[in-house]
Every structure is written in C-alpha cells, then in structure tokens.
Motif scaffolding. Structure first.
Motif, mmCIF file in Angstrom:
data_model
loop_
_atom_site.group_PDB
_atom_site.id
_atom_site.type_symbol
_atom_site.label_atom_id
_atom_site.label_comp_id
_atom_site.label_asym_id
_atom_site.label_seq_id
_atom_site.Cartn_x
_atom_site.Cartn_y
_atom_site.Cartn_z
ATOM 1 N N TRP A 96 -9.174 17.717 0.835
ATOM 2 C CA TRP A 96 -8.164 16.684 0.595
ATOM 3 C C TRP A 96 -8.539 15.936 -0.687
ATOM 4 C CZ3 TRP A 96 -3.705 16.289 3.087
ATOM 5 C CH2 TRP A 96 -3.596 16.735 4.413
ATOM 6 N N GLU A 97 -7.533 15.547 -1.455
ATOM 7 C CA GLU A 97 -7.750 14.671 -2.607
ATOM 8 C C GLU A 97 -6.584 13.710 -2.723
ATOM 9 O OE1 GLU A 97 -7.763 16.591 -6.459
ATOM 10 O OE2 GLU A 97 -5.614 16.985 -6.372
ATOM 11 N N GLU A 98 -6.866 12.527 -3.261
ATOM 12 C CA GLU A 98 -5.768 11.628 -3.590
ATOM 13 C C GLU A 98 -5.059 12.242 -4.791
ATOM 14 O OE1 GLU A 98 -4.745 6.922 -4.047
ATOM 15 O OE2 GLU A 98 -6.790 7.558 -4.486
ATOM 16 N N VAL A 135 0.863 -1.176 0.000
ATOM 17 C CA VAL A 135 0.000 0.000 0.000
ATOM 18 C C VAL A 135 0.903 1.231 0.000
ATOM 19 C CG1 VAL A 135 -1.708 1.370 1.279
ATOM 20 C CG2 VAL A 135 -1.874 -1.137 1.270
ATOM 21 N N VAL A 136 0.777 2.053 -1.030
ATOM 22 C CA VAL A 136 1.477 3.333 -1.088
ATOM 23 C C VAL A 136 0.504 4.325 -1.703
ATOM 24 C CG1 VAL A 136 3.428 4.654 -2.003
ATOM 25 C CG2 VAL A 136 3.751 2.257 -1.376
ATOM 26 N N GLY A 137 0.219 5.390 -0.970
ATOM 27 C CA GLY A 137 -0.724 6.382 -1.456
ATOM 28 C C GLY A 137 -0.320 7.783 -1.043
ATOM 29 N N SER A 159 0.520 6.974 -9.472
ATOM 30 C CA SER A 159 -0.269 5.747 -9.466
ATOM 31 C C SER A 159 -0.153 5.117 -8.093
ATOM 32 C CB SER A 159 0.245 4.760 -10.513
ATOM 33 O OG SER A 159 -0.018 5.222 -11.804
ATOM 34 N N ARG A 160 -1.286 4.935 -7.434
ATOM 35 C CA ARG A 160 -1.313 4.296 -6.124
ATOM 36 C C ARG A 160 -0.878 2.849 -6.280
ATOM 37 N NH1 ARG A 160 -6.266 2.587 -5.701
ATOM 38 N NH2 ARG A 160 -7.138 4.670 -5.831
ATOM 39 N N ILE A 161 -0.265 2.317 -5.235
ATOM 40 C CA ILE A 161 0.050 0.894 -5.164
ATOM 41 C C ILE A 161 -0.887 0.283 -4.131
ATOM 42 C CG2 ILE A 161 1.782 -0.837 -4.547
ATOM 43 C CD1 ILE A 161 3.917 1.204 -5.413
ATOM 44 N N GLY A 162 -1.607 -0.749 -4.518
ATOM 45 C CA GLY A 162 -2.504 -1.426 -3.594
ATOM 46 C C GLY A 162 -3.798 -0.673 -3.374
#
Length: 187
Positions: free
Chosen positions: A61-63, A38-40, A69-72
């Motif tokens: 807040w936003e991703e 998990v990496v975000g 690119s998120r992992i997981g």
C-alpha cells in the motif's frame, strides 16, 4: 452608563453575524472540524494474485503520489491495517480492478473493521463474476460510513476473495485497486 463584559459562553450562536467576522479570524485550527478536513487516497502498488482464497491485503500500500494532494492529516497504514488521524465520521470508498484468462466464477472485495483493535468484522462486500473471456477484466466497489470514536481501537482493513487465479491489479503510477478516506464531520 457603565459597560459590562459579556462572556462568550453566554452568547447565542446567532449573536454575531457572519458578515461581521473578519476573514483573518477564520484559521485552519478554527475550521478543523469542518467537512473535508481529512481527505486521503491509498493504492495497491503491485498486482496481487489470489487462488481459491480470501485474503486481507497486508502489503504494498502507498499513499497516492501522482497528481494528488492530501487534505489534512494522513491516514497511517501498517501491515494492511489503516488507522485514522482523528476521531470523526468518515466515508471510505474501496475499489478493485481484476483480470484473468479463465472462467473462475465469483470474486469479492470487502471492507472489514474493528472497534476493539483486535477482532475484525465484515462491514461491506461487493461481488462480481468472471465469465472466462480472454483477458477478462472486472471491477467492484464498496463504501462505508464509519464512526471513529477512538483512533486507537477503530481501524479498517481491505480484503479480496477469488474462486481461482484472479489478479487484483495494482500500480504505483495510478489508481487501480485503491481506497479513499474522507472525514465528513465530528463524531
């Protein structure tokens, strides 16, 4: 001589050499507990001005969505409260960028946590001082290692404090005030 079946529970970890495992046998499901599963990254999208106050950042807040690119699985956020997608040991980094045109003194950013889904406690604080230069800018950074044993009760919030009139910078195009979440391993 008769062949017998060996149960996998009775095999030693070293019983099968890594070289004997087919690449196709290693799937995402089988590696889900590996470091980095998990990496975000999340960021504040708009500026936040704080006047003689301490506040949790509860909105905007936003991703991250630029060159990212998120992992997981994704972290989730509601009213500034961040929920983890799975249990584990997480490294969380939080950075802020500020500016002001006056001598306002001390400013801080901090990470707060709950392990009972109710009361929040300070986990890590970083401080800095604005000296009053024209368009003075400063930044601060906090980092924690957080053991998430229950995703329902273990959560984080991010906060800031300023003595007077400091703008904590945000952007929806790049990271200025932001947080990074990285799962290091199983709890």
């Amino acid at each position: 001589m008769a062949l017998s079946t060996i149960g996998t529970n009775s095999m030693a970890d070293s019983a099968v050499a890594t070289a004997k495992i087919a690449d196709s046998a290693v799937t995402a499901v089988k590696t889900s507990e590996l470091t980095g599963s998990v990496v975000g990254e999340w960021r504040l999208t708009t500026d936040l001005t704080v006047n003689n106050n301490s506040v949790f950042i509860t909105s905007n807040w936003e991703e991250a969505d630029t060159s990212y690119s998120r992992i997981g699985s994704a972290m989730t956020e509601s009213s500034g409260e961040f929920t983890f997608p799975s249990t584990g040991i997480y490294r969380v980094d939080y950075s802020v960028v500020t500016n002001t045109n006056s001598n306002v003194g001390d400013c801080e950013c901090w990470i707060a946590y709950t392990s009972d889904n109710s009361s929040y406690n300070t986990y890590s604080i970083s401080g800095f001082n604005h000296d009053g230069e024209s368009t003075d800018r400063a930044n601060a950074h906090c980092r924690v290692i957080f053991d998430v044993t229950n995703t329902t009760t273990h959560k984080l919030k991010f906060a800031v404090r300023s003595a007077a009139g400091v703008t904590f910078k945000g952007s929806s195009s790049y990271n200025r005030t932001y947080a990074t979440f990285m799962k290091l391993g199983a709890t």
